[in-house]
Design a protein around this motif. Structure first.
Motif, PDB file in Angstrom:
ATOM      1  N   LEU A  58    -105.928  64.476  70.521  1.00  0.00           N
ATOM      2  CA  LEU A  58    -104.821  64.948  71.371  1.00  0.00           C
ATOM      3  C   LEU A  58    -103.615  65.431  70.572  1.00  0.00           C
ATOM      4  N   TYR A  61    -102.775  69.166  70.165  1.00  0.00           N
ATOM      5  CA  TYR A  61    -102.423  69.780  71.453  1.00  0.00           C
ATOM      6  C   TYR A  61    -100.968  69.463  71.815  1.00  0.00           C
ATOM      7  N   GLN A 212    -110.696  65.789  81.307  1.00  0.00           N
ATOM      8  CA  GLN A 212    -109.236  65.959  81.239  1.00  0.00           C
ATOM      9  C   GLN A 212    -108.545  64.704  81.780  1.00  0.00           C
ATOM     10  N   ARG A 215    -108.415  61.999  79.261  1.00  0.00           N
ATOM     11  CA  ARG A 215    -107.370  62.251  78.254  1.00  0.00           C
ATOM     12  C   ARG A 215    -105.996  61.900  78.837  1.00  0.00           C
ATOM     13  N   PRO A 256    -102.372  76.838  80.395  1.00  0.00           N
ATOM     14  CA  PRO A 256    -102.757  76.851  78.980  1.00  0.00           C
ATOM     15  C   PRO A 256    -103.270  78.204  78.481  1.00  0.00           C
ATOM     16  N   ASN A 260    -101.426  79.955  75.435  1.00  0.00           N
ATOM     17  CA  ASN A 260    -102.158  80.226  74.193  1.00  0.00           C
ATOM     18  C   ASN A 260    -102.155  81.712  73.866  1.00  0.00           C
ATOM     19  N   ARG A 272    -103.532  75.187  69.306  1.00  0.00           N
ATOM     20  CA  ARG A 272    -103.381  75.676  70.673  1.00  0.00           C
ATOM     21  C   ARG A 272    -102.999  74.521  71.587  1.00  0.00           C
ATOM     22  N   GLY A 274    -103.277  72.176  75.104  1.00  0.00           N
ATOM     23  CA  GLY A 274    -104.336  71.662  75.975  1.00  0.00           C
ATOM     24  C   GLY A 274    -104.031  71.947  77.436  1.00  0.00           C
ATOM     25  N   SER A 275    -104.701  71.243  78.307  1.00  0.00           N
ATOM     26  CA  SER A 275    -104.675  71.665  79.710  1.00  0.00           C
ATOM     27  C   SER A 275    -103.960  70.714  80.666  1.00  0.00           C
TER      28      SER A 275
END
Ligand SMILES: C[S@@+](CC[C@H](N)C(=O)[O-])C[C@H]1O[C@@H](n2cnc3c(N)ncnc32)[C@H](O)[C@@H]1O
Length: 284
Positions: A58, A61, A212, A215, A256, A260, A272, A274-275
């Motif tokens: 993580l 990100y 997701q 996370r 995202p 990006n 980049r 993350g979401s």
């Protein structure tokens, strides 16, 4: 936040911005004060071990998102200043350094740092420790969003309601209740024409995939352990509709893919975002 205690997460995100300066090339967000503001001890620790945050997948990100949201806010601020904006209100400023590297001629842009009084006291002590003086254009406006209104805090700080202002609100909405976030946005929507806001927010868990979601759960446990649990999550479509209903004219959400494409294209290091979070821009 824990009562009367400064925000631990403010220091954490400042550390990530500092780490971005040290080892991401090219930088998405160039902040020459980022390393100093984290304090001497943290700065030398980070310089000795710049990858100290790279302990989970993580981490990169998060670092990317922290850099991108500041870049986006300051890019939008500069467009605002070219139009008519003469006030920059940094909500939940934490260790944001804009005021100490303000690129505009003196007197052009007044800066208000709005933050929880405990975090603000900590920042002022830090500034003293590292020898950064307070610029004339900067005013501190201590408020607790949960118990005081932004309007009240800004009024006491000398904010001019008849002048256009640009607001940034980075890494803060998730720590507040939905009601407080919406009330604050309603106040911004009532600002003078030409005003605007950029903020980031967490996506509703119900819109996330199982991976997701896991996370999000892992990360949310970490911040809850620091005494700053996440409370507000949003559905982008619903939020955009609500912002328009408040009276904002132009409302733009960046997920995202867009972030990006804007800031992380063609990088060799693969950095980049993350979401889990989006960026929102809304103009009055
Ligand atoms: C994760 S930090 C982000 C700091 C800064 N915007 C940045 O991006 O570096 C969260 C910030 O929100 C502020 N905050 C959280 N809850 C608050 C509250 N109830 N009232 C005022 N500020 C609050 C904290 O003091 C802290 O500065």
């Amino acid at each position: 936040m824990k009562e009367d205690q400064p925000s631990v997460t403010a220091q954490r995100v400042a550390m990530r911005r500092a780490a971005h300066q040290l080892f991401d090339d090219p930088k998405v967000f160039d902040d020459p004060v980022a390393l100093r503001i984290i304090g001497r001890e943290s700065a030398s620790g980070l310089q000795a071990d710049p990858r100290q945050f790279e302990t989970t997948p993580l981490a990169s990100y998060l670092r990317a998102f922290v850099a991108a949201r500041s870049r986006y806010a300051e890019d939008e601020l500069s467009l605002g200043v070219r139009r008519s904006v003469g006030q920059y209100v940094i909500l939940g400023a934490g260790f944001d350094t804009f005021a100490f590297r303000n690129p505009y001629p003196e007197g052009l842009l007044r800066v208000f740092e709005v933050d929880h009084p405990a975090t603000q006291t900590w920042k002022r002590q830090r500034l003293e420790e590292i020898g950064i003086g307070l610029p004339d254009d900067l005013t501190f406006a201590p408020i607790d969003f949960e118990t005081q209104t932004l309007e009240e805090g800004l009024r006491n700080a000398g904010y001019a309601p008849d002048k256009a202002a640009f607001f940034s609100w980075l890494g803060v909405t998730e720590y507040l209740t939905t009601e407080v976030v919406m009330a604050t946005l309603r106040f911004i929507a009532s600002a003078t024409a030409g005003s605007g806001v950029v903020f980031d927010y967490m996506i509703s868990p119900s819109l996330l995939s199982p991976s997701q979601r896991s996370r999000l759960d892992a990360f949310s446990q970490q911040v809850a352990l620091a005494g700053e649990p996440w409370q507000a999550f949003f559905d982008p479509e619903v939020l955009m509709k609500d912002l328009r209903a408040m009276g904002f004219g132009c409302v733009e959400d960046k997920g995202p893919e867009e972030i990006n494409a804007m800031y992380f294209k063609n990088r060799k290091d693969g950095l980049r975002v993350g979401s889990l979070s989006h960026l929102m821009k809304a103009q009055v």
